[in-house]
Structure formats: C-alpha cells, structure tokens
Design a protein around this motif. Structure first.
Motif, PDB file in Angstrom:
ATOM      1  N   PHE A   1      13.651 102.289  21.514  1.00 15.68           N
ATOM      2  CA  PHE A   1      14.696 102.810  20.627  1.00 15.68           C
ATOM      3  C   PHE A   1      14.971 101.948  19.390  1.00 15.68           C
ATOM      4  O   PHE A   1      15.858 102.284  18.609  1.00 15.68           O
ATOM      5  CB  PHE A   1      16.019 102.957  21.418  1.00 15.68           C
ATOM      6  N   TRP A   2      14.283 100.822  19.211  1.00 15.18           N
ATOM      7  CA  TRP A   2      14.619  99.923  18.111  1.00 15.18           C
ATOM      8  C   TRP A   2      14.444 100.591  16.754  1.00 15.18           C
ATOM      9  O   TRP A   2      15.373 100.623  15.941  1.00 15.18           O
ATOM     10  CB  TRP A   2      13.782  98.645  18.198  1.00 15.18           C
ATOM     11  N   ASP A   3      13.269 101.119  16.469  1.00 12.87           N
ATOM     12  CA  ASP A   3      13.006 101.702  15.145  1.00 12.87           C
ATOM     13  C   ASP A   3      13.908 102.896  14.849  1.00 12.87           C
ATOM     14  O   ASP A   3      14.491 102.965  13.749  1.00 12.87           O
ATOM     15  CB  ASP A   3      11.528 102.110  15.041  1.00 12.87           C
ATOM     16  N   PRO A   4      14.076 103.859  15.779  1.00 13.20           N
ATOM     17  CA  PRO A   4      14.998 104.974  15.474  1.00 13.20           C
ATOM     18  C   PRO A   4      16.436 104.503  15.260  1.00 13.20           C
ATOM     19  O   PRO A   4      17.132 105.030  14.380  1.00 13.20           O
ATOM     20  CB  PRO A   4      14.884 105.879  16.702  1.00 13.20           C
ATOM     21  N   ALA A   5      16.897 103.531  16.058  1.00 14.78           N
ATOM     22  CA  ALA A   5      18.276 103.059  15.912  1.00 14.78           C
ATOM     23  C   ALA A   5      18.488 102.369  14.573  1.00 14.78           C
ATOM     24  O   ALA A   5      19.505 102.592  13.898  1.00 14.78           O
ATOM     25  CB  ALA A   5      18.630 102.109  17.058  1.00 14.78           C
TER      26      ALA A   5
ATOM     27  N   ALA B   1      18.515  96.816   4.977  1.00 17.31           N
ATOM     28  CA  ALA B   1      17.666  96.877   6.168  1.00 17.31           C
ATOM     29  C   ALA B   1      17.999  95.736   7.121  1.00 17.31           C
ATOM     30  O   ALA B   1      18.073  95.927   8.346  1.00 17.31           O
ATOM     31  CB  ALA B   1      16.197  96.822   5.769  1.00 17.31           C
ATOM     32  N   THR B   2      18.207  94.541   6.559  1.00 18.27           N
ATOM     33  CA  THR B   2      18.571  93.390   7.397  1.00 18.27           C
ATOM     34  C   THR B   2      19.919  93.607   8.065  1.00 18.27           C
ATOM     35  O   THR B   2      20.098  93.317   9.249  1.00 18.27           O
ATOM     36  CB  THR B   2      18.615  92.110   6.550  1.00 18.27           C
ATOM     37  N   LEU B   3      20.881  94.150   7.291  1.00 15.90           N
ATOM     38  CA  LEU B   3      22.207  94.406   7.855  1.00 15.90           C
ATOM     39  C   LEU B   3      22.142  95.478   8.937  1.00 15.90           C
ATOM     40  O   LEU B   3      22.839  95.378   9.956  1.00 15.90           O
ATOM     41  CB  LEU B   3      23.166  94.838   6.746  1.00 15.90           C
ATOM     42  N   ALA B   4      21.310  96.483   8.767  1.00 19.07           N
ATOM     43  CA  ALA B   4      21.181  97.538   9.781  1.00 19.07           C
ATOM     44  C   ALA B   4      20.658  96.957  11.090  1.00 19.07           C
ATOM     45  O   ALA B   4      21.136  97.317  12.178  1.00 19.07           O
ATOM     46  CB  ALA B   4      20.251  98.630   9.273  1.00 19.07           C
ATOM     47  N   GLN B   5      19.681  96.051  11.007  1.00 19.88           N
ATOM     48  CA  GLN B   5      19.173  95.416  12.221  1.00 19.88           C
ATOM     49  C   GLN B   5      20.253  94.592  12.908  1.00 19.88           C
ATOM     50  O   GLN B   5      20.387  94.617  14.147  1.00 19.88           O
ATOM     51  CB  GLN B   5      17.975  94.529  11.872  1.00 19.88           C
ATOM     52  N   LEU B   6      21.053  93.856  12.118  1.00 20.12           N
ATOM     53  CA  LEU B   6      22.120  93.040  12.685  1.00 20.12           C
ATOM     54  C   LEU B   6      23.183  93.905  13.353  1.00 20.12           C
ATOM     55  O   LEU B   6      23.683  93.572  14.441  1.00 20.12           O
ATOM     56  CB  LEU B   6      22.752  92.176  11.589  1.00 20.12           C
ATOM     57  N   VAL B   7      23.522  95.041  12.734  1.00 22.70           N
ATOM     58  CA  VAL B   7      24.522  95.943  13.307  1.00 22.70           C
ATOM     59  C   VAL B   7      24.031  96.510  14.635  1.00 22.70           C
ATOM     60  O   VAL B   7      24.795  96.599  15.619  1.00 22.70           O
ATOM     61  CB  VAL B   7      24.848  97.074  12.311  1.00 22.70           C
TER      62      VAL B   7
END
Length: 294
Positions: free
Chosen positions: A42-46, A77-83
């Motif tokens: 689920f990493w990429d879709p999330a 993109a970095t912030l989305a990964q952190l969230v």
C-alpha cells in the motif's frame, strides 16, 4: 501487605528472565513485520493519494511554490511520505500492542503457575468469548468515567488522581480476572476479587502510573521529530515491559491468594471432620503447616 510486597518483588525478578525479555520485544518484531507488509502492498497508492490531496488544497498552492524556492527536491512528495508514515505508525503500534497483550498475559500467567504453583488445580474458567466481552464492557465503562470526570480535571490535584484511579480500576478488574481464569471457578474468583479488592486496586493504580512512563518518551519523540523513529520503538518496548510486569504482579498475587484460600478451606474441612472441639486448633495448625508460621 506481606503478600502484596512478596508478589511485587517476585514480579520484578521474573521481568529479568530471558523469556520475559524476549516476549517484551515481540511487539517491535510484529510492528516491523506489519510495516514491511503494508508498505509492500500500500505504500505507493497511499503516498500518491496523500500527495494529490495536499496538492488539491487551494490554500497550500502558494505555500508549495514558496517552499520550492528553498528546496531543490519535490517538497510536497517528501511531505506526503512523512504524513503517511506518521499516520500509519499509531495504527500499527496499536494493533501490535493489542495482539501482544492477548498473547503475553496468558503466557506469563502460565509461567508463574508452572514455576511457583505446579500443584494448583485447574478449574474450568470462562470462555474466551466471555472474557473478551467482559474486557470490552469494562473498557467502555472506564472510557465513560473518564469523559464524565473531565470537568474535574481542571482542579489541579484531581487530574493527577482521577485518570490513574480509573485506569487502575480497569487494570485491576481485567488483569485479576485473566490471572484467575484458568485456575479458579466462579465462586473462588468472586471471593478473591471481593476480599482482596483494595490490594488489587492498589496494584492497578501503581501499574497505571508506571504506564505513563512510555508517554513521556513518546511525547519527546513528537517534540524532537528527528529522533521520533528511535524514541517511538523505545516507548513501545517500555510499555510492553510495564505490561509484562503488571501481568506478572497480578498473576503472583492472585494465584497466591487462590492457593491460600484453598488451603484455608481444606484446613477447615479437615478440622470439621475431626470434630467441633478441635476445629480452631486443627485449622490453625493445618494452615501453618501449609504456609509456615507467620
């Protein structure tokens, strides 16, 4: 008081056993496994969904452009990964702790029973479904009590008393029931919970205060974001170790109380069989033979 202190030190000693220490690391292993599995599927879709949601906010459009002047990489993109990481971590931790708590408490109770009370008779206890329903019902009552008592938290001393007291009551009701579930019948369990109510409540309150220690580490991780991924596992491990200590303390106390109750009843039955004239003397002597002179 003697049984309270004796069970405390025995629980501390049992926490140093390799088996208990290994069990305390179980949630960390489970958390890593869950994170790896969820990340793989689920990493990429999330991350994509989170980034599209952030980019769709009109109020943040200018902010992303301003931030882009300071960072060469795609900051959104970095912030989305952190969230995604910060949102998934509490859920993974909660699931891990729930699974481990369901596995640890019975295992630790069996450890105490096997090593210290090998001759204690097993009697039919409640079913697993009833135990789960009972625990959920008591948890709901504790949550209602917390919500109702919140206005009183504005009084400075009460905020340090009411929440630990409520959680202590919940811990005492749930853990003492689980500690006796495999060995005591309904009547024995009710007798012990009634006659040892105050010591068991004291154990629950003290364990509630100990359970606040991981929250300090967790808050430090949130305050110092750079160390979050180091401090959060430490907090989880401390919480699991506190849970193990609580389960061991309740197991030692409750099983000891059950053994004493059965010894007293056996001594009384023996004295009655010998005749009313020797009832008191024979009962005292049988109890002292079983447990030693006080």
């Amino acid at each position: 008081m003697r049984i309270l202190l004796d069970s405390f030190w025995r629980a501390v000693a049992y926490c140093l056993r390799p088996r208990v220490i290994l069990l305390s690391f179980l949630p960390l292993v489970l958390m890593v496994g869950l994170a790896a599995g969820l990340g793989y599927f689920f990493w990429d879709p999330a991350v994509a969904w989170t980034r599209s949601t952030l980019d769709s906010w009109p109020l943040l459009a200018n902010f992303w452009g301003w931030i882009g002047n300071f960072f060469s990489s795609d900051f959104s993109a970095t912030l989305a990964q952190l969230v995604v990481v910060l949102a998934a971590t509490p859920a993974i931790v909660l699931v891990s702790l729930l699974v481990v708590s369901g596995l640890m408490a019975p295992a630790l109770t069996r450890l105490v029973a096997t090593r210290r009370f090998p001759e204690l008779e097993h009697k039919k206890g409640p079913s697993l479904i009833w135990s789960v329903i009972r625990s959920l019902g008591l948890t709901l009552l504790a949550l209602v009590a917390l919500v109702v008592s919140m206005p009183l938290w504005l009084v400075p001393p009460l905020v340090l008393v009411l929440p630990p007291l409520i959680w202590g009551w919940l811990t005492y009701r749930v853990m003492s029931f689980d500690a006796l579930s495999e060995h005591a019948d309904t009547e024995e369990r009710a007798t012990i919970l009634r006659t040892h109510r105050l010591p068991l409540l004291a154990i629950g309150v003290l364990c509630g205060y100990l359970g606040a220690a991981p929250s300090i580490v967790w808050a430090s991780g949130l305050l110092f974001a750079a160390g979050f991924f180091i401090l959060a596992p430490i907090a989880i491990w401390i919480y699991t170790l506190v849970f193990a200590f609580s389960a061991l303390w309740f197991a030692h106390y409750c099983l000891d109380a059950l053994a004493r109750l059965r010894a007293e009843r056996a001594a009384l039955a023996f004295a009655v069989a010998q005749g009313p004239a020797t009832l008191s003397h024979d009962a005292d002597r049988a109890i002292q033979t079983q447990w030693g002179a006080p």
